[in-house]
Design a protein around this motif. Structure first.
Motif, PDB file in Angstrom:
ATOM      1  N   UNK A   1     -58.564  -8.493 102.969  1.00 50.13           N
ATOM      2  CA  UNK A   1     -59.746  -8.246 102.149  1.00 50.13           C
ATOM      3  C   UNK A   1     -59.698  -9.272 101.023  1.00 50.13           C
ATOM      4  N   UNK A   2     -60.695 -10.146 100.966  1.00 48.42           N
ATOM      5  CA  UNK A   2     -60.694 -11.154  99.898  1.00 48.42           C
ATOM      6  C   UNK A   2     -61.928 -11.012  99.028  1.00 48.42           C
ATOM      7  N   UNK A   3     -61.813 -11.436  97.825  1.00 51.09           N
ATOM      8  CA  UNK A   3     -62.940 -11.363  96.899  1.00 51.09           C
ATOM      9  C   UNK A   3     -62.450 -11.735  95.525  1.00 51.09           C
ATOM     10  N   UNK A   4     -63.385 -11.925  94.605  1.00 56.79           N
ATOM     11  CA  UNK A   4     -62.983 -12.301  93.262  1.00 56.79           C
ATOM     12  C   UNK A   4     -62.451 -11.090  92.487  1.00 56.79           C
ATOM     13  N   UNK A   5     -61.944 -11.340  91.286  1.00 54.31           N
ATOM     14  CA  UNK A   5     -61.419 -10.236  90.469  1.00 54.31           C
ATOM     15  C   UNK A   5     -62.530  -9.244  90.181  1.00 54.31           C
ATOM     16  N   UNK A   6     -62.190  -7.969  90.260  1.00 53.16           N
ATOM     17  CA  UNK A   6     -63.171  -6.939  89.943  1.00 53.16           C
ATOM     18  C   UNK A   6     -64.144  -6.652  91.062  1.00 53.16           C
ATOM     19  N   UNK A   7     -63.889  -7.221  92.248  1.00 53.27           N
ATOM     20  CA  UNK A   7     -64.835  -6.978  93.335  1.00 53.27           C
ATOM     21  C   UNK A   7     -64.568  -5.659  94.049  1.00 53.27           C
ATOM     22  N   UNK A   8     -63.450  -5.021  93.754  1.00 56.87           N
ATOM     23  CA  UNK A   8     -63.183  -3.703  94.330  1.00 56.87           C
ATOM     24  C   UNK A   8     -62.197  -3.725  95.476  1.00 56.87           C
ATOM     25  N   UNK A   9     -61.548  -4.887  95.697  1.00 56.00           N
ATOM     26  CA  UNK A   9     -60.651  -4.957  96.853  1.00 56.00           C
ATOM     27  C   UNK A   9     -59.393  -4.104  96.672  1.00 56.00           C
ATOM     28  N   UNK A  10     -58.839  -4.118  95.454  1.00 53.52           N
ATOM     29  CA  UNK A  10     -57.674  -3.276  95.195  1.00 53.52           C
ATOM     30  C   UNK A  10     -58.041  -1.796  95.292  1.00 53.52           C
ATOM     31  N   UNK A  11     -59.251  -1.470  94.824  1.00 54.21           N
ATOM     32  CA  UNK A  11     -59.702  -0.079  94.860  1.00 54.21           C
ATOM     33  C   UNK A  11     -59.738   0.443  96.300  1.00 54.21           C
ATOM     34  N   UNK A  12     -60.192  -0.406  97.234  1.00 54.48           N
ATOM     35  CA  UNK A  12     -60.209   0.009  98.633  1.00 54.48           C
ATOM     36  C   UNK A  12     -58.784   0.283  99.108  1.00 54.48           C
ATOM     37  N   UNK A  13     -57.873  -0.639  98.791  1.00 58.02           N
ATOM     38  CA  UNK A  13     -56.479  -0.453  99.185  1.00 58.02           C
ATOM     39  C   UNK A  13     -55.908   0.831  98.618  1.00 58.02           C
ATOM     40  N   UNK A  14     -56.218   1.081  97.359  1.00 62.35           N
ATOM     41  CA  UNK A  14     -55.689   2.286  96.717  1.00 62.35           C
ATOM     42  C   UNK A  14     -56.325   3.544  97.262  1.00 62.35           C
ATOM     43  N   UNK A  15     -57.580   3.418  97.727  1.00 64.07           N
ATOM     44  CA  UNK A  15     -58.237   4.591  98.316  1.00 64.07           C
ATOM     45  C   UNK A  15     -57.550   4.977  99.624  1.00 64.07           C
ATOM     46  N   UNK A  16     -57.071   3.966 100.363  1.00 66.00           N
ATOM     47  CA  UNK A  16     -56.424   4.264 101.642  1.00 66.00           C
ATOM     48  C   UNK A  16     -55.116   5.010 101.413  1.00 66.00           C
ATOM     49  N   UNK A  17     -54.352   4.626 100.385  1.00 66.45           N
ATOM     50  CA  UNK A  17     -53.131   5.378 100.084  1.00 66.45           C
ATOM     51  C   UNK A  17     -53.410   6.577  99.178  1.00 66.45           C
ATOM     52  N   UNK A  18     -54.676   6.832  98.931  1.00 64.70           N
ATOM     53  CA  UNK A  18     -55.153   8.043  98.256  1.00 64.70           C
ATOM     54  C   UNK A  18     -54.763   8.120  96.781  1.00 64.70           C
ATOM     55  N   UNK A  19     -54.664   6.957  96.123  1.00 67.51           N
ATOM     56  CA  UNK A  19     -54.481   7.004  94.664  1.00 67.51           C
ATOM     57  C   UNK A  19     -55.848   7.193  94.020  1.00 67.51           C
ATOM     58  N   UNK A  20     -56.867   6.501  94.560  1.00 67.18           N
ATOM     59  CA  UNK A  20     -58.224   6.663  94.039  1.00 67.18           C
ATOM     60  C   UNK A  20     -59.001   7.613  94.942  1.00 67.18           C
ATOM     61  N   UNK A  21     -59.565   8.665  94.387  1.00 65.86           N
ATOM     62  CA  UNK A  21     -60.351   9.577  95.213  1.00 65.86           C
ATOM     63  C   UNK A  21     -61.695   8.953  95.613  1.00 65.86           C
ATOM     64  N   UNK A  22     -62.203   9.324  96.777  1.00 63.48           N
ATOM     65  CA  UNK A  22     -63.476   8.778  97.244  1.00 63.48           C
ATOM     66  C   UNK A  22     -64.617   9.560  96.630  1.00 63.48           C
ATOM     67  N   UNK A  23     -65.767   8.887  96.444  1.00 62.85           N
ATOM     68  CA  UNK A  23     -66.955   9.644  96.041  1.00 62.85           C
ATOM     69  C   UNK A  23     -67.774  10.000  97.271  1.00 62.85           C
ATOM     70  N   UNK A  24     -67.738   9.140  98.277  1.00 60.53           N
ATOM     71  CA  UNK A  24     -68.372   9.517  99.533  1.00 60.53           C
ATOM     72  C   UNK A  24     -67.761   8.680 100.645  1.00 60.53           C
ATOM     73  N   UNK A  25     -68.072   9.066 101.875  1.00 61.81           N
ATOM     74  CA  UNK A  25     -67.514   8.381 103.023  1.00 61.81           C
ATOM     75  C   UNK A  25     -66.210   9.000 103.449  1.00 61.81           C
ATOM     76  N   UNK A  26     -65.598   8.423 104.491  1.00 67.26           N
ATOM     77  CA  UNK A  26     -64.312   8.954 104.908  1.00 67.26           C
ATOM     78  C   UNK A  26     -63.421   7.849 105.461  1.00 67.26           C
ATOM     79  N   UNK A  27     -62.129   8.158 105.460  1.00 63.30           N
ATOM     80  CA  UNK A  27     -61.142   7.224 105.983  1.00 63.30           C
ATOM     81  C   UNK A  27     -60.435   7.930 107.125  1.00 63.30           C
TER      82      UNK A  27
END
Lengths: 306, 310
Positions: free
Chosen positions: B42-68
């Motif tokens: 997953x590539x993108x500039x700073x603040x694009x949300x790439x780390x957030x996606x990674x953290x959502x997969x390991x469940x540090x960040x809760x999802x607002x919608x959708x599923x994994x």
């Protein structure tokens, strides 16, 4: 110069991984740092001597403020400090030296036990309080209610309810103080709660109690020592203050506060009766405080770098 | 492509931070699949949300919608205790900053054993020690390092401790959150090679979050380009580098430094201008423009991109 003067050498990868510096030990570094301060060593000796004298001297003197063998002997009263009576004698002819150390012993017992209870309870509750957002919502309300009741009022009510005595005083002091320590620890925990190594531990499935023990508690050692070094002198002052206003220990038990209150009327005529207990109380407070603060500094690993 | 097993499926993932007026949507309607054994970047500039996606997969960040969905089981939202432990054992994470992600007050021995303690993954004390020694030597560290503290190590060594800590759990999926961006350039290859080695030996699937395209080209099989919380283009690595379609991807690729100063000097940088998209009437969505190549575009743009592909 030609190429045949050079040979290839094998690169040993494990050798580059080797750490040459000596083993780091946390507590060893703490003590090395602590004992590098001359003032702290001096104050430690003072505090330690006070502790020793206060707990040994009363065994031999068997001082009891209700026993007054020289009460009818005029020559025994108000003797100024001299070679026989180091701290002089008081209005009933008892040696002030015996009285001061018996009082110091009681004050120290009260302060040390109350500090132990406050610290243990405050640290345990404070760690969970700071770590759990749900618990915070409830606890902060409880804290807001109790923090707004004047401390003196609460202690007075408790002492009138349960009566005067050492156990009651320890209870009253601990009950009113542990919430403050818990709040102090809560703030410290909140600062380090969301650091990345805690997230990493959560990713590894570490249960909360182990995160608190392994990831949070070691970072709190320095602030806990600070809290202890603040509480010990504080409780001695509280005991002095409460006994002075008459809700601490009764006159039947020796205490620094009771003594200062009793002798405050001699401030003009026999001022040594007042000043000696005050000085001892100040000595204890200052020495414990400085020892504690130096230890708190030394237990912060940031000071270990040379 | 079809013969590969989908191990991780992210469906309509959205993540928002804050509440009320201050709501900030970090990730918007992200969809992607990760195949078993591949490296998905997953590539993108700073603040694009790439780390957030990674953290959502390991469940540090809760999802607002959708599923994994991992291995055909939903792993987002509330999970039973067994599921929770199963997910932890299967999905592990390597963090970005090796200085911040290791507990400075614990020994390497404890840090690496932490996962073992949590799940009692060892028979006895000897077994645990043997596993820790093995994990250390797998990442090129020495058993004598066990009694050391993290501050005594170099950045590269610390990151390898972080990898050993994750790999001792024998996970199937590793989320590598910019594992080399905090490291010195000279040791980046060492950490990347280590990840590649684990992947080969253990059939590990890696989700690699990064912003360095040259690194991503070296390590990954497929790349998703993310911009402002949205995946704008997703394709196999060489396809993306050769046939990039989305203007943001083009701009990103043009920013990669070239090692030749002569070419670098005459290189033309493409600046991404969001106003080239006219989404006022024709709404965009995520399309598969060619097998395995997805793009975020509306119908008019799709026509244009199709022409470009020919």
């Amino acid at each position: 110069m030609s190429d045949n003067k050079f040979t290839f050498v094998q690169l040993e990868e494990s050798a580059s991984e080797h750490i040459a510096s000596p083993q780091y030990s946390y507590w060893k570094s703490v003590f090395r740092k602590f004992f590098s301060s001359k003032l702290a060593i001096f104050m430690l000796i003072v505090a330690f001597s006070v502790l020793l004298i206060a707990f040994i001297q009363p065994i031999f003197s068997k001082y009891n403020p209700t026993i007054m063998p020289h009460i009818n002997d005029r020559t025994m009263k108000y003797i100024r400090p001299n070679a026989t009576y180091w701290f002089g004698t008081d209005d009933v002819g008892n040696s002030l030296f015996d009285a001061v150390w018996a009082g110091t012993k009681n004050s120290l017992i009260i302060s040390l036990i109350a500090t132990a209870i406050t610290t243990v309870l405050g640290v345990i509750v404070g760690m969970f309080w700071g770590y759990s957002k749900k618990m915070d919502q409830i606890m902060i309300q409880i804290y807001n209610v109790f923090a707004n009741i004047p401390f003196t009022l609460l202690v007075m009510v408790l002492m009138y309810t349960f009566g005067q005595g050492m156990a009651q005083l320890i209870f009253a002091l601990s009950v009113t103080s542990w919430l403050g320590t818990a709040y102090f620890i809560r703030v410290q925990v909140m600062i380090i709660r969301d650091r990345e190594y805690n997230l990493a531990s959560r990713c590894l499935g570490t249960p909360t109690h182990r995160i608190l023990k392994q990831n949070v508690l070691p970072y709190l050692v320095s602030v806990i020592v600070t809290a202890i070094s603040r509480d010990v002198p504080l409780f001695i002052s509280y005991e002095v203050f409460l006994s002075f206003i008459g809700v601490g220990l009764s006159q039947k038990e020796a205490s620094l506060g009771g003594m200062i209150q009793k002798y405050s009327v001699y401030l003009q005529s026999a001022s040594y009766l007042f000043w000696i207990p005050v000085c001892i109380s100040a000595f204890i407070s200052v020495s414990f405080y400085i020892v504690g603060q130096t230890l708190a500094d030394a237990s912060d690993p940031r000071t270990h770098m040379v | 492509m079809d013969d590969k097993k989908v191990i991780l499926e992210v469906k309509d993932l959205s993540i928002t931070f804050g509440s009320g007026k201050k709501t900030f949507t970090a990730v918007k309607n992200v969809n992607f699949n990760v195949f078993e054994g591949e490296t998905f970047a997953i590539v993108g500039e700073s603040g694009s949300g790439k780390t957030t996606i990674g953290r959502a997969i390991v469940r540090i960040n809760p999802l607002s919608s959708g599923e994994i969905i991992y291995d055909d089981k939903k792993i987002s939202g509330k999970l039973s205790k067994e599921m929770d432990q199963w997910v932890i054992k299967n999905i592990q994470m390597v963090f970005q900053d090796p200085a911040a992600s290791l507990n400075e007050r614990a020994t390497i021995d404890y840090i690496i054993s932490e996962g073992l303690y949590n799940f009692k993954l060892y028979k006895n004390e000897e077994d645990r020690k043997a596993k820790v020694d093995q994990a250390l030597s797998d990442v090129g560290l020495l058993p004598e390092h066990k009694s050391r503290y993290p501050h005594e190590f170099s950045g590269g060594q610390r990151q390898r401790v972080g990898i050993a800590r994750a790999m001792i759990m024998e996970p199937k999926l590793l989320i590598a959150d910019e594992p080399i961006s905090a490291l010195d350039v000279s040791i980046r290859a060492q950490v990347l090679n280590l990840l590649k080695k684990f992947q080969k030996e253990r059939n590990l699937t890696v989700v690699f979050v990064a912003h360095d395209l040259s690194v991503v080209r070296f390590i990954s099989d497929r790349i998703a380009v993310i911009h402002k919380g949205r995946i704008v283009e997703l394709a196999e690595t060489e396809e993306l580098f050769n046939n990039s379609l989305h203007p943001y991807t083009k701009s990103l690729l043009s920013a990669v430094p070239l090692p030749d100063p002569e070419i670098e000097k005459s290189k033309e940088l493409i600046v991404y201008d969001e106003s080239v998209h006219d989404y006022s009437v024709d709404k965009p969505s995520f399309h598969e423009i060619k097998p395995g190549h997805f793009i975020w575009a509306n119908q008019a743009e799709l026509e244009k991109y199709r022409l470009e592909l020919k």
